[in-house]
Design a protein around this motif. Structure first.
Motif, PDB file in Angstrom:
ATOM      1  N   ALA A  55       0.852  -1.189   0.000  1.00 63.32           N
ATOM      2  CA  ALA A  55       0.000   0.000   0.000  1.00 63.32           C
ATOM      3  C   ALA A  55       0.886   1.237   0.000  1.00 63.32           C
ATOM      4  CB  ALA A  55      -0.920  -0.004   1.218  1.00 63.32           C
ATOM      5  N   ARG A  56       0.502   2.218  -0.805  1.00 68.57           N
ATOM      6  CA  ARG A  56       1.283   3.445  -0.924  1.00 68.57           C
ATOM      7  C   ARG A  56       0.350   4.644  -1.069  1.00 68.57           C
ATOM      8  NH1 ARG A  56       6.479   2.085  -1.202  1.00 68.57           N
ATOM      9  NH2 ARG A  56       7.089   0.196  -2.267  1.00 68.57           N
ATOM     10  N   GLY A  57       0.922   5.839  -0.923  1.00 69.44           N
ATOM     11  CA  GLY A  57       0.179   7.061  -1.165  1.00 69.44           C
ATOM     12  C   GLY A  57       0.226   8.005   0.024  1.00 69.44           C
ATOM     13  N   ILE A  58      -0.246   9.224  -0.211  1.00 65.97           N
ATOM     14  CA  ILE A  58      -0.245  10.266   0.810  1.00 65.97           C
ATOM     15  C   ILE A  58      -0.996   9.817   2.058  1.00 65.97           C
ATOM     16  CG2 ILE A  58      -1.098  12.600   1.341  1.00 65.97           C
ATOM     17  CD1 ILE A  58      -0.697  13.179  -1.741  1.00 65.97           C
ATOM     18  N   GLU A  59      -2.195   9.263   1.872  1.00 62.50           N
ATOM     19  CA  GLU A  59      -2.995   8.852   3.028  1.00 62.50           C
ATOM     20  C   GLU A  59      -2.448   7.591   3.681  1.00 62.50           C
ATOM     21  OE1 GLU A  59      -7.118   8.908   1.830  1.00 62.50           O
ATOM     22  OE2 GLU A  59      -7.101  11.106   1.722  1.00 62.50           O
ATOM     23  N   VAL A  60      -1.826   6.740   2.924  1.00 64.33           N
ATOM     24  CA  VAL A  60      -1.164   5.568   3.506  1.00 64.33           C
ATOM     25  C   VAL A  60      -0.013   6.036   4.394  1.00 64.33           C
ATOM     26  CG1 VAL A  60       0.187   3.488   2.996  1.00 64.33           C
ATOM     27  CG2 VAL A  60      -1.885   3.996   1.671  1.00 64.33           C
ATOM     28  N   ASP A  61       0.711   7.050   3.953  1.00 64.16           N
ATOM     29  CA  ASP A  61       1.790   7.614   4.775  1.00 64.16           C
ATOM     30  C   ASP A  61       1.229   8.186   6.082  1.00 64.16           C
ATOM     31  OD1 ASP A  61       3.595   6.936   2.789  1.00 64.16           O
ATOM     32  OD2 ASP A  61       3.759   8.970   1.988  1.00 64.16           O
ATOM     33  N   ILE A  62       0.066   8.844   5.999  1.00 64.85           N
ATOM     34  CA  ILE A  62      -0.575   9.385   7.208  1.00 64.85           C
ATOM     35  C   ILE A  62      -0.940   8.246   8.157  1.00 64.85           C
ATOM     36  CG2 ILE A  62      -2.657  10.528   8.085  1.00 64.85           C
ATOM     37  CD1 ILE A  62      -2.543  12.310   5.533  1.00 64.85           C
ATOM     38  N   VAL A  63      -1.530   7.181   7.613  1.00 64.25           N
ATOM     39  CA  VAL A  63      -1.901   6.016   8.430  1.00 64.25           C
ATOM     40  C   VAL A  63      -0.660   5.403   9.068  1.00 64.25           C
ATOM     41  CG1 VAL A  63      -2.782   3.643   8.327  1.00 64.25           C
ATOM     42  CG2 VAL A  63      -4.048   5.491   7.215  1.00 64.25           C
ATOM     43  N   GLU A  64       0.408   5.277   8.303  1.00 59.81           N
ATOM     44  CA  GLU A  64       1.646   4.693   8.835  1.00 59.81           C
ATOM     45  C   GLU A  64       2.204   5.540   9.987  1.00 59.81           C
ATOM     46  OE1 GLU A  64       3.285   1.826   8.065  1.00 59.81           O
ATOM     47  OE2 GLU A  64       1.849   1.224   6.535  1.00 59.81           O
ATOM     48  N   ALA A  65       2.171   6.862   9.830  1.00 65.16           N
ATOM     49  CA  ALA A  65       2.660   7.745  10.902  1.00 65.16           C
ATOM     50  C   ALA A  65       1.776   7.631  12.141  1.00 65.16           C
ATOM     51  CB  ALA A  65       2.707   9.186  10.406  1.00 65.16           C
ATOM     52  N   PHE A  66       0.468   7.574  11.941  1.00 60.31           N
ATOM     53  CA  PHE A  66      -0.475   7.400  13.055  1.00 60.31           C
ATOM     54  C   PHE A  66      -0.222   6.069  13.756  1.00 60.31           C
ATOM     55  CE2 PHE A  66      -4.619   5.533  14.335  1.00 60.31           C
ATOM     56  CZ  PHE A  66      -4.873   6.341  15.433  1.00 60.31           C
ATOM     57  N   ALA A  67      -0.084   5.004  12.980  1.00 63.88           N
ATOM     58  CA  ALA A  67       0.142   3.675  13.545  1.00 63.88           C
ATOM     59  C   ALA A  67       1.453   3.616  14.319  1.00 63.88           C
ATOM     60  CB  ALA A  67       0.128   2.623  12.434  1.00 63.88           C
ATOM     61  N   GLU A  68       2.471   4.253  13.787  1.00 64.54           N
ATOM     62  CA  GLU A  68       3.760   4.273  14.493  1.00 64.54           C
ATOM     63  C   GLU A  68       3.622   5.004  15.827  1.00 64.54           C
ATOM     64  OE1 GLU A  68       8.187   6.131  13.906  1.00 64.54           O
ATOM     65  OE2 GLU A  68       7.170   5.349  12.118  1.00 64.54           O
ATOM     66  N   LYS A  69       2.941   6.152  15.815  1.00 64.20           N
ATOM     67  CA  LYS A  69       2.754   6.927  17.042  1.00 64.20           C
ATOM     68  C   LYS A  69       1.973   6.135  18.085  1.00 64.20           C
ATOM     69  CE  LYS A  69       0.840  11.281  18.752  1.00 64.20           C
ATOM     70  NZ  LYS A  69      -0.070  10.757  19.755  1.00 64.20           N
ATOM     71  N   GLU A  70       0.980   5.367  17.639  1.00 64.84           N
ATOM     72  CA  GLU A  70       0.125   4.605  18.553  1.00 64.84           C
ATOM     73  C   GLU A  70       0.604   3.170  18.761  1.00 64.84           C
ATOM     74  OE1 GLU A  70      -2.355   5.846  20.389  1.00 64.84           O
ATOM     75  OE2 GLU A  70      -1.834   7.803  19.537  1.00 64.84           O
ATOM     76  N   ASN A  71       1.727   2.816  18.125  1.00 65.97           N
ATOM     77  CA  ASN A  71       2.296   1.472  18.233  1.00 65.97           C
ATOM     78  C   ASN A  71       1.311   0.398  17.751  1.00 65.97           C
ATOM     79  OD1 ASN A  71       4.441  -0.238  18.782  1.00 65.97           O
ATOM     80  ND2 ASN A  71       3.752  -0.631  20.865  1.00 65.97           N
ATOM     81  N   LEU A  72       0.776   0.602  16.547  1.00 69.95           N
ATOM     82  CA  LEU A  72      -0.211  -0.313  15.968  1.00 69.95           C
ATOM     83  C   LEU A  72       0.367  -1.010  14.740  1.00 69.95           C
ATOM     84  CD1 LEU A  72      -3.286   2.120  15.913  1.00 69.95           C
ATOM     85  CD2 LEU A  72      -2.777   0.389  17.642  1.00 69.95           C
ATOM     86  N   GLU A  73       0.046  -2.282  14.597  1.00 67.54           N
ATOM     87  CA  GLU A  73       0.318  -3.006  13.359  1.00 67.54           C
ATOM     88  C   GLU A  73      -0.792  -2.639  12.388  1.00 67.54           C
ATOM     89  OE1 GLU A  73       2.476  -5.679  12.345  1.00 67.54           O
ATOM     90  OE2 GLU A  73       3.737  -5.089  14.040  1.00 67.54           O
ATOM     91  N   VAL A  74      -0.471  -2.495  11.105  1.00 64.39           N
ATOM     92  CA  VAL A  74      -1.479  -2.135  10.106  1.00 64.39           C
ATOM     93  C   VAL A  74      -1.674  -3.293   9.145  1.00 64.39           C
ATOM     94  CG1 VAL A  74      -2.151  -0.500   8.311  1.00 64.39           C
ATOM     95  CG2 VAL A  74      -0.805   0.290  10.263  1.00 64.39           C
ATOM     96  N   GLU A  75      -2.926  -3.584   8.875  1.00 60.35           N
ATOM     97  CA  GLU A  75      -3.297  -4.584   7.882  1.00 60.35           C
ATOM     98  C   GLU A  75      -4.133  -3.876   6.827  1.00 60.35           C
ATOM     99  OE1 GLU A  75      -6.193  -8.494   7.596  1.00 60.35           O
ATOM    100  OE2 GLU A  75      -5.324  -7.972   9.532  1.00 60.35           O
TER     101      GLU A  75
END
Length: 143
Positions: A55-75
């Motif tokens: 998965a790629r894109g501007i919003e994917v980058d936002i999700v990745e940053a959010f997940a990193e901050k909250e310590n979440l795995e993303v599926e």
């Protein structure tokens, strides 16, 4: 004295009622922490798309940053807007990215975050309150 008692009772009542806000009958944030954050991705470059299996894109980058901050795995779950909005309604995914704007045709079926840019792009979320949405909104407001 009677007025003072009323004030104390009202204060106690509203303090007790307010403790559960935001309400989250689905335990969305806790499930995301225990299992994974399930994110729908519809094909709309540059906001969201798949490059092979990634998965790629501007919003994917936002999700990745959010997940990193909250310590979440993303599926990530790939699909059309119709398919993914249906999954969002059934709580099978937690959020949906796809370059949506505030005036999206899906606003009757999905909740919308606040805009994260000047072009009024939003992320689709389940309707109603939940702690995951509250936490995501807080993150978006600080971008």
């Amino acid at each position: 004295m009677n007025s003072l008692l009323k004030v104390c009772c009202y204060s106690a009542f509203f303090s007790a009622v307010g403790c559960g806000i935001p309400k989250d009958s689905r335990d969305s944030l806790e499930i995301a922490r225990r299992l994974s954050l399930k994110v729908g991705v519809t094909d709309n470059p540059p906001y969201s798309y798949f490059d092979g299996e990634k998965a790629r894109g501007i919003e994917v980058d936002i999700v990745e940053a959010f997940a990193e901050k909250e310590n979440l795995e993303v599926e990530y779950v790939k699909g059309s807007e119709t398919y993914l909005v249906s999954k969002l309604e059934k709580a099978e995914i937690a959020i949906l990215v796809g370059g949506f704007k505030k005036n999206t045709i899906w606003k009757e079926k999905a909740g919308l975050t606040s805009s994260y840019d000047e072009d009024k792009h939003v992320i689709l979320i389940p309707k109603g309150e939940n702690s995951l949405v509250f936490t995501l909104e807080s993150f978006l407001n600080n971008l």
